[in-house]
Design a protein around this motif. Structure first.
Motif, short mmCIF file in Angstrom:
data_model
loop_
_atom_site.label_atom_id
_atom_site.label_comp_id
_atom_site.label_asym_id
_atom_site.label_seq_id
_atom_site.Cartn_x
_atom_site.Cartn_y
_atom_site.Cartn_z
N ARG A 139 -47.20 10.31 -11.60
CA ARG A 139 -46.50 9.97 -10.36
C ARG A 139 -45.06 10.44 -10.43
N VAL A 140 -44.61 10.97 -9.32
CA VAL A 140 -43.23 11.46 -9.22
C VAL A 140 -42.61 10.68 -8.07
N PRO A 141 -41.76 9.69 -8.39
CA PRO A 141 -41.24 8.86 -7.32
C PRO A 141 -40.10 9.51 -6.55
N LEU A 142 -40.09 9.25 -5.26
CA LEU A 142 -38.96 9.66 -4.43
C LEU A 142 -38.32 8.35 -3.96
N THR A 143 -37.15 8.07 -4.47
CA THR A 143 -36.56 6.74 -4.28
C THR A 143 -36.01 6.55 -2.86
N LEU A 144 -36.49 5.49 -2.21
CA LEU A 144 -35.93 5.09 -0.91
C LEU A 144 -34.84 4.08 -1.21
N ARG A 145 -33.66 4.31 -0.65
CA ARG A 145 -32.53 3.46 -1.02
C ARG A 145 -32.04 2.60 0.13
N ALA A 146 -31.66 1.37 -0.21
CA ALA A 146 -31.07 0.46 0.77
C ALA A 146 -29.76 1.12 1.27
N PRO A 147 -29.30 0.82 2.47
CA PRO A 147 -29.85 -0.17 3.38
C PRO A 147 -30.94 0.33 4.33
N ASP A 148 -31.07 1.66 4.52
CA ASP A 148 -32.02 2.05 5.58
C ASP A 148 -33.33 2.61 5.04
N PHE A 149 -33.37 2.90 3.73
CA PHE A 149 -34.62 3.33 3.07
C PHE A 149 -35.22 4.61 3.68
N PRO A 151 -36.22 8.49 3.70
CA PRO A 151 -36.47 9.44 2.60
C PRO A 151 -35.42 10.55 2.58
N ASP A 152 -35.04 10.94 1.39
CA ASP A 152 -34.10 12.06 1.21
C ASP A 152 -34.96 13.33 1.19
N LEU A 153 -34.95 14.05 2.31
CA LEU A 153 -35.88 15.18 2.46
C LEU A 153 -35.53 16.34 1.54
N ALA A 154 -34.24 16.47 1.22
CA ALA A 154 -33.85 17.53 0.28
C ALA A 154 -34.39 17.18 -1.12
N ALA A 155 -34.30 15.91 -1.46
CA ALA A 155 -34.83 15.47 -2.77
C ALA A 155 -36.34 15.65 -2.81
N LEU A 156 -36.99 15.42 -1.68
CA LEU A 156 -38.44 15.60 -1.63
C LEU A 156 -38.79 17.07 -1.90
N ARG A 157 -38.08 17.94 -1.23
CA ARG A 157 -38.32 19.38 -1.40
C ARG A 157 -38.10 19.76 -2.87
N ALA A 158 -37.04 19.21 -3.45
CA ALA A 158 -36.70 19.55 -4.84
C ALA A 158 -37.73 18.99 -5.82
N ALA A 159 -38.42 17.94 -5.40
CA ALA A 159 -39.37 17.30 -6.32
C ALA A 159 -40.70 18.07 -6.42
N VAL A 160 -40.94 18.96 -5.49
CA VAL A 160 -42.21 19.72 -5.52
C VAL A 160 -42.13 20.78 -6.62
N THR A 161 -43.15 20.79 -7.47
CA THR A 161 -43.23 21.79 -8.54
C THR A 161 -44.58 22.50 -8.43
N PRO A 162 -44.81 23.50 -9.22
CA PRO A 162 -46.13 24.15 -9.18
C PRO A 162 -47.27 23.18 -9.55
N ARG A 163 -46.95 22.07 -10.19
CA ARG A 163 -48.00 21.11 -10.56
C ARG A 163 -48.25 20.07 -9.46
N THR A 164 -47.42 20.08 -8.42
CA THR A 164 -47.60 19.07 -7.37
C THR A 164 -48.90 19.33 -6.62
N ARG A 165 -49.77 18.33 -6.61
CA ARG A 165 -51.05 18.46 -5.92
C ARG A 165 -51.01 17.77 -4.57
N LEU A 166 -50.40 16.60 -4.56
CA LEU A 166 -50.40 15.92 -3.26
C LEU A 166 -49.22 14.99 -3.08
N LEU A 167 -48.98 14.71 -1.79
CA LEU A 167 -47.99 13.70 -1.40
C LEU A 167 -48.79 12.47 -0.97
N LEU A 168 -48.36 11.32 -1.45
CA LEU A 168 -49.00 10.06 -1.05
C LEU A 168 -47.96 9.28 -0.26
N LEU A 169 -48.15 9.26 1.05
CA LEU A 169 -47.12 8.69 1.93
C LEU A 169 -47.58 7.37 2.54
#
Ligand code: PMP
Ligand code: GLN
Length: 391
Positions: A139-149, A151-169
Motif C-alpha cells: 500500500r502506498v498512502p496518499l495522506t489527506l490532511r486536516a482541516p479540509d482533507f 487530496p494533493d493531486l500533485a502528490a498523487l501523480r508523484a506517487a505513481v510508479t511503474p509498479r502501481t497497479r491500481l488506485l483504491l479510492l
C-alpha cells in the motif's frame, strides 16, 4: 510449528479491528457507542417486510445464483441508470457480494499480484490495508490532511510508479467526510488513463452527501468506463448494516475477474435479503432525499455538541462520521489513548483515526464520532462529553 508466527506474516500487526475493540468496550462499560458506524434505527419497514416475505416464500433460503439473484442485479443496474445515467448489463457487469467488505477483498485478490503497488487515501478504511496485504501487494498512502482533507493531486501523480497497479479510492470518505469534486475526479481520471491504472472506488456512502453536494461516480468520467470497479452496499443507504448485501459494477472483464475470487470467498450470501434490497433500491427519490436530510440534521446536532464540549470539529460533507481534533481538549494525549479511556471517563465510545494512517503524526490527535444515531442519543452523548471536558 512454533518457529514462525501462527498468523500469516502478511497480516502482522493487524490484530483486532478497532471497530470490534471499541464496540466491545461500549458493551462492557454500557457506554453510548459513537464508534462503529451503524444506525440505531433500522431501515424502512417495507424493506424489512420484503425480507420476511422472501424468507416465508422460500426465495433465497437456498444458495442464490453466484453473481446474485437476477431481481437484485437488475435493480442495481436500474439504480445506476436512475441516479447516474450509467448503463450496466445486469448479467455480466453487476456482481452481488457479501457487503462492500467482500467486494473490496475480492477486487484486491483478483486484481493484484505480489509486489504490485496500490495507492489509497489515508486515513483508510481498515479493511483496505488488510486486503492489500492478503494479496501480497504494497500500500502506498496518499495522506489527506486536516482541516479540509482534500487530496494533493500533485502528490498523487508523484506517487505513481511503474509498479502501481491500481488506485483504491473512497468518496464520500470514511472517516473524514471528504467528498471528491468533479475537478478532482477529472484529474484522477486523466492520471489513470495516462498511466493505464485500474481504479477501484468504494462508494458505500454515495447517498450520504450533504449541503447540496453531489456524489459523482468516477466511472462516469471520460476514459473510466473500462478501467473502474465501482463498489457500493445496501448497509449504509438503507440502514441494514447487518444484512451484508453489497455489489460491484464495472466492465465485463473486471467484473469477471472479481467474480472469480468472490466465488471462493463466500460463494454467495444473504439470500432472502437480496430480494429485499432489490425492492429498497426502487424506493422513490423522496426516500433518498429524506434520508440524507435526516443524517445532515444529526451531523449538525452532534457537531454543535462536540464543539460545546471543546472538540475541534472538521465538518464532513458526507458519510456517517465527524472527525475531531483533541489537541486543545486533551493536550499531549494521542487519539488511541483518549478513546480507550473515554468510556470509563464519561460513557461515550469513539474511534481514533490514528489507526487508519501509516503516517506517524498526521492523525495522532484525530477522533471520529458516528452521528447515525437517534437525536436523543446524540444529545445525551454530547452532554456527557461537555460535563467531562467543559464543566
Ligand atoms: N467501505 C467503507 C468506507 C465503509 O465505511 C464500510 C463500512 N461500513 C465498508 C466499506 C463495508 O461495507 P459493508 O458493511 O457493506 O461490508
Ligand atoms: N464501516 C464501519 C465504520 O467505519 C464499521 C464496519 C466494521 O465494523 N467493519 O465504522
Amino acid at each position: 510449528m512454533r518457529d514462525r508466527p501462527l498468523l500469516n506474516r502478511r497480516l502482522d500487526g493487524l490484530g483486532t479491528t478497532i471497530f470490534a475493540e471499541m464496540s466491545a468496550l461500549a458493551l462492557s462499560t454500557g457506554a453510548i457507542n459513537l464508534g462503529q458506524g451503524f444506525p440505531d434505527t433500522d431501515g424502512p419497514e417495507s424493506v424489512r417486510e420484503a425480507a420476511v416475505r422472501a424468507l416465508r416464500d422460500g426465495r433465497g433460503n437456498q444458495y442464490p445464483p453466484g453473481p446474485g439473484v437476477p431481481e437484485l442485479r437488475r435493480a442495481i443496474a436500474d439504480h445506476q441508470r436512475r441516479f447516474y445515467g450509467l448503463d450496466f448489463d445486469p448479467d455480466t457487469e453487476v456482481l452481488v457480494t457479501a457487503g462492500a467488505t467482500e467486494a473490496i477483498a475480492a477486487a484486491m485478490l483478483a486484481l493484484l499480484e505480489p509486489g504490485d503497488e496500490v495507492i489509497a487515501f489515508e486515513p483508510f478504511y481498515d479493511s483496505y490495508a488488510a486486503c492489500i496485504a492478503m494479496a501480497g501487494a504494497v500500500r502506498v498512502p496518499l495522506t489527506l490532511r486536516a482541516p479540509d482533507f482534500r487530496p494533493d493531486l500533485a502528490a498523487l501523480r508523484a506517487a505513481v510508479t511503474p509498479r502501481t497497479r491500481l488506485l483504491l479510492l473512497n468518496s464520500p470518505h470514511n472517516p473524514t467526510g471528504m467528498v471528491l469534486t468533479r475537478d478532482e475526479l477529472a484529474a484522477i481520471a486523466e492520471l489513470a488513463v495516462e498511466r493505464d491504472l485500474i481504479v477501484v472506488t468504494d462508494e458505500v456512502y454515495e447517498h450520504l452527501v450533504f449541503d447540496g453536494g453531489e456524489h459523482i461516480p468516477l466511472i462516469s468520467l471520460p476514459g473510466m468506463r473500462d478501467r473502474t470497479v465501482s463498489i457500493s452496499s445496501a448497509g449504509k443507504t438503507f440502514s441494514f448494516t447487518g444484512w451484508k448485501v453489497g455489489w460491484v459494477t464495472g466492465p465485463r472483464e473486471l467484473v469477471a475477474a472479481v467474480r472469480t475470487t468472490k466465488q471462493f470467498l463466500t460463494y454467495v450470501a444473504s439470500g432472502p435479503f437480496q430480494y429485499a434490497v432489490a425492492e429498497a433500491l426502487a424506493l422513490p427519490d423522496t426516500y433518498y432525499a429524506d434520508f440524507a436530510a435526516d443524517l445532515r440534521a444529526k451531523r449538525d446536532l452532534l457537531a454543535a455538541g462536540l464543539r460545546d464540549a471543546g472538540f475541534r470539529t472538521y465538518e464532513p460533507q458526507g458519510t456517517y462520521f465527524i472527525t475531531t481534533d483533541i489537541t486543545e481538549l486533551a493536550p499531549g494525549t494521542d487519539a488511541l489513548t483518549f478513546c480507550r479511556a473515554l468510556p470509563e471517563r464519561c460513557g461515550v465510545v469513539a474511534v481514533p483515526n490514528s489507526v487508519f494512517y501509516d503516517h506517524s503524526t498526521a492523525g495522532r490527535t484525530q477522533v471520529r464520532f458516528a452521528f447515525c444515531k437517534r437525536p436523543e442519543v446524540l444529545t445525551d452523548a454530547a452532554d456527557r462529553l461537555r460535563k467531562a471536558f467543559n464543566g
